[in-house]
Design a protein around this motif. Structure first.
Motif, short mmCIF file in Angstrom:
data_model
loop_
_atom_site.label_atom_id
_atom_site.label_comp_id
_atom_site.label_asym_id
_atom_site.label_seq_id
_atom_site.Cartn_x
_atom_site.Cartn_y
_atom_site.Cartn_z
N THR A 272 0.84 -1.20 0.00
CA THR A 272 0.00 0.00 0.00
C THR A 272 0.88 1.25 0.00
O THR A 272 2.08 1.19 0.26
CB THR A 272 -0.92 0.03 1.23
N THR A 273 0.27 2.38 -0.30
CA THR A 273 0.93 3.68 -0.23
C THR A 273 0.20 4.52 0.81
O THR A 273 -1.03 4.64 0.77
CB THR A 273 0.88 4.41 -1.60
N LEU A 274 0.95 5.05 1.76
CA LEU A 274 0.37 5.86 2.84
C LEU A 274 0.80 7.31 2.66
O LEU A 274 1.98 7.60 2.51
CB LEU A 274 0.85 5.35 4.20
N ILE A 275 -0.17 8.21 2.64
CA ILE A 275 0.13 9.65 2.53
C ILE A 275 -0.20 10.30 3.86
O ILE A 275 -1.36 10.37 4.28
CB ILE A 275 -0.69 10.30 1.40
N ASP A 276 0.84 10.77 4.54
CA ASP A 276 0.67 11.35 5.87
C ASP A 276 0.51 12.86 5.78
O ASP A 276 1.46 13.59 5.60
CB ASP A 276 1.89 11.00 6.73
N SER A 277 -0.74 13.30 5.89
CA SER A 277 -1.04 14.73 6.01
C SER A 277 -1.75 14.96 7.33
O SER A 277 -2.72 15.72 7.43
CB SER A 277 -1.92 15.19 4.84
N SER A 278 -1.25 14.28 8.36
CA SER A 278 -1.96 14.19 9.64
C SER A 278 -1.66 15.33 10.59
O SER A 278 -2.26 15.41 11.66
CB SER A 278 -1.58 12.87 10.33
N PHE A 297 -4.27 9.86 -8.22
CA PHE A 297 -4.15 8.40 -8.10
C PHE A 297 -5.32 7.70 -8.79
O PHE A 297 -6.48 8.03 -8.57
CB PHE A 297 -4.09 7.99 -6.63
N GLU A 298 -4.98 6.70 -9.59
CA GLU A 298 -6.02 5.90 -10.24
C GLU A 298 -6.25 4.59 -9.49
O GLU A 298 -7.16 3.84 -9.81
CB GLU A 298 -5.61 5.60 -11.69
N LYS A 299 -5.44 4.31 -8.52
CA LYS A 299 -5.56 3.07 -7.76
C LYS A 299 -6.74 3.14 -6.79
O LYS A 299 -7.50 4.11 -6.76
CB LYS A 299 -4.27 2.82 -6.98
N LYS A 300 -6.87 2.14 -5.97
CA LYS A 300 -7.92 2.09 -4.95
C LYS A 300 -7.60 3.13 -3.87
O LYS A 300 -6.59 3.03 -3.19
CB LYS A 300 -7.99 0.68 -4.35
N LYS A 301 -8.47 4.11 -3.74
CA LYS A 301 -8.21 5.24 -2.84
C LYS A 301 -9.03 5.14 -1.56
O LYS A 301 -10.25 5.01 -1.61
CB LYS A 301 -8.51 6.56 -3.56
N TRP A 302 -8.34 5.23 -0.42
CA TRP A 302 -8.97 5.28 0.89
C TRP A 302 -8.61 6.62 1.54
O TRP A 302 -7.51 7.15 1.35
CB TRP A 302 -8.45 4.17 1.80
N ALA A 327 -18.94 13.60 -0.29
CA ALA A 327 -19.93 13.00 -1.20
C ALA A 327 -19.61 13.26 -2.66
O ALA A 327 -20.11 12.55 -3.55
CB ALA A 327 -21.32 13.53 -0.86
N LYS A 328 -18.78 14.26 -2.93
CA LYS A 328 -18.44 14.60 -4.31
C LYS A 328 -17.38 13.67 -4.91
O LYS A 328 -17.17 13.67 -6.12
CB LYS A 328 -17.94 16.04 -4.38
N PHE A 329 -16.71 12.90 -4.05
CA PHE A 329 -15.62 12.05 -4.51
C PHE A 329 -16.02 10.58 -4.51
O PHE A 329 -16.91 10.16 -3.77
CB PHE A 329 -14.39 12.24 -3.62
N SER A 330 -15.33 9.79 -5.33
CA SER A 330 -15.61 8.36 -5.41
C SER A 330 -14.44 7.58 -4.80
O SER A 330 -13.68 6.91 -5.51
CB SER A 330 -15.81 7.95 -6.88
N PHE A 331 -14.31 7.68 -3.50
CA PHE A 331 -13.26 6.93 -2.81
C PHE A 331 -13.76 5.52 -2.51
O PHE A 331 -14.93 5.32 -2.20
CB PHE A 331 -12.86 7.63 -1.51
N GLU A 332 -12.86 4.55 -2.58
CA GLU A 332 -13.25 3.17 -2.32
C GLU A 332 -13.71 2.99 -0.88
O GLU A 332 -14.67 2.28 -0.60
CB GLU A 332 -12.09 2.21 -2.62
N GLY A 381 -2.21 -2.76 -2.56
CA GLY A 381 -2.21 -1.76 -3.61
C GLY A 381 -3.01 -0.51 -3.33
O GLY A 381 -3.02 0.42 -4.16
N GLU A 382 -3.69 -0.43 -2.20
CA GLU A 382 -4.47 0.77 -1.90
C GLU A 382 -3.55 1.98 -1.63
O GLU A 382 -2.41 1.83 -1.18
CB GLU A 382 -5.36 0.56 -0.67
N VAL A 383 -4.08 3.16 -1.90
CA VAL A 383 -3.43 4.41 -1.53
C VAL A 383 -4.29 5.04 -0.44
O VAL A 383 -5.49 5.27 -0.65
CB VAL A 383 -3.30 5.37 -2.72
N VAL A 384 -3.70 5.31 0.71
CA VAL A 384 -4.47 5.76 1.88
C VAL A 384 -4.00 7.14 2.31
O VAL A 384 -2.82 7.34 2.60
CB VAL A 384 -4.32 4.78 3.06
N LEU A 385 -4.92 8.09 2.33
CA LEU A 385 -4.63 9.45 2.77
C LEU A 385 -5.12 9.65 4.20
O LEU A 385 -6.27 9.35 4.52
CB LEU A 385 -5.33 10.46 1.86
#
Length: 427
Positions: A272-278, A297-302, A327-332, A381-385
């Motif tokens: 997975t890919t972790l994006i830390d904006s915490s 990102f085109e991958k599975k986004k969390w 609600a405007k976004f299509s996150f997995e 393979g998920e990308v997690v923000l």
């Protein structure tokens, strides 16, 4: 106890301010103030990458206590109450220490409460002010001013407090010209005002998984980092500040090192890919990050979002607006953490999306449960923000999901006191 702290906040801070003013007058550097509700530390680092050792920077100090301490070279080592007596005793002699060798002082200044902008601007009397934005951060502290009908809303109250830096600026103030709240403060000063606007400055913005590219007034800037579009304000202000200081500007920013917790990318478990904006969050900064995240990102986004704190009477409104945004976004998958997310964001989001199976919420934080659930549900393979004001909680979750545990050193707040507090969240 909290009422007493509030009453004594500025009287005690004034003690340290008195001695800080003595040292500042002796030193007499050119002073650059970086201020606004968010993005200050990133701008500070942009400036540092340009002028480095020629300036002194107020790292980890942005308050009515932190900045006088920084000027006096006083440091809180343990963050324990017992340190205060030592600090009180050291302040008088610290005022007469030899002046720093640098002739520029770049200061990150916040306005967490009414009076702080006035207090700090009168201490610093800045030559250059860079004012990034206004949003509802620490807005609970400004509710009383609205109740007293001194301002129509907290946004105006917060903007007025930041406006003290413009009022007490002597050379040039750069403001966000896309925010009427900032423009309204221009009449308080006779100094030169430069309005940075998207229309006038930003030619293009492009981002992918590897880099972010801005074209600002026909100059191209590329960064090996994930940066939201609004960072163009910081780049433009940084360039103007360097020019105002009579220094050479380097458009490559080759020495830039971004601070932890601001879009840092890690390799996580299960590829997975972790994006830390915490590090922190308000509605505007979350909006900027989600827009960027959805685009690249085109991958599975969390997304993992924690409560936005210290909002006071605006708490319900801001968390419900967050639901509208999500609600405007299509996150997995959307993971909401905290009682405010449960009370305000989740019900609104559930009504709008009708996809509850894609939303997890944890009203009490429950770090251990969040970690176990994510470890189980991530398939690879998920990308997690990660974004939110519950920084300690989110940092602890990221730490457990890292592929290489040594990467935890690149997360915010690595001091022992914060490690101990994070450990308690597992209880």
């Amino acid at each position: 106890m909290e009422t007493l702290k509030k009453i004594l906040y500025f009287p005690i801070a004034s003690y340290f301010k008195f001695f800080a003013q003595i040292r500042l007058r002796k030193w007499n550097p050119k002073i650059v103030v970086v201020t606004g509700s968010s993005g200050k530390t990133t701008l500070l680092h942009l400036i540092e990458s340009q002028i480095g050792e020629r300036a002194r920077f107020s790292h980890h100090a942005n308050s009515s206590y932190g900045i006088p301490f920084d000027i006096l070279d006083l440091h809180r080592e343990t963050l324990q109450p017992s340190e205060w007596l030592t600090l009180f005793l050291q302040a008088p002699s610290a005022a007469f220490r030899a002046s720093p060798k640098e002739n520029i002082y770049v200061v990150e200044a916040d306005c967490d409460r009414p009076g702080e902008g006035k207090f700090l601007s009168e201490l610093l009397r800045p030559d250059i002010v860079l004012w990034l934005n206004v949003s509802r951060t620490h807005s609970m502290n400004f509710d009383e001013l609205v109740s007293q009908k001194r301002f129509a809303n907290v946004d105006e109250a917060i903007a007025y407090e930041f406006g003290y830096f413009v009022e007490n600026c002597s050379q040039v103030a750069m403001i966000n010209g896309d925010l009427q709240l900032e423009i309204n403060q221009e009449k308080r000063t006779k100094t030169t005002i430069v309005e940075v606007t998207k229309e006038k400055y930003l030619d293009s913005y492009k981002i992918n998984e590897r880099e972010t590219t801005f074209t600002i007034q026909q100059q191209r800037y590329s960064f090996d980092a994930l940066l939201p579009q609004d960072v163009f304000y910081s780049i433009a202000m940084c360039k103007a500040a360097i020019k105002s200081l009579g220094l050479e500007f380097d458009p490559t920013f080759k020495k830039l090192v971004l601070p932890p917790g601001r879009s840092t990318v890690f390799h996580g478990i299960k590829s997975t890919t972790l994006i830390d904006s915490s590090y922190n969050a308000n509605l505007e900064s979350i909006k900027a990050m989600l827009s960027m995240f959805a685009e690249i990102f085109e991958k599975k986004k969390w997304v993992v979002l924690g409560d936005m704190l210290e909002l006071g009477k605006e708490e319900k409104d801001e968390h419900e607006k967050l639901a509208e945004l999500l609600a405007k976004f299509s996150f997995e998958r959307i993971i909401l953490i905290g009682p405010r997310m449960e009370k305000y964001t989740y019900p609104q989001l559930d009504k709008m999306t009708k996809k509850t199976k894609h939303i997890n919420f944890y009203p009490k934080g429950q770090r251990k449960i969040v970690i176990l659930d994510m470890q189980r549900e991530l398939t690879g393979g998920e990308v997690v923000l990660f974004k939110g004001s519950q920084s300690l909680l989110l940092e602890g979750i990221i730490e457990e999901l890292l592929e290489n545990k040594k990467d935890s050193n690149k997360l915010p707040r690595r001091e022992q006191i914060w490690k101990d507090k994070r450990a308690k969240l597992l209880d």
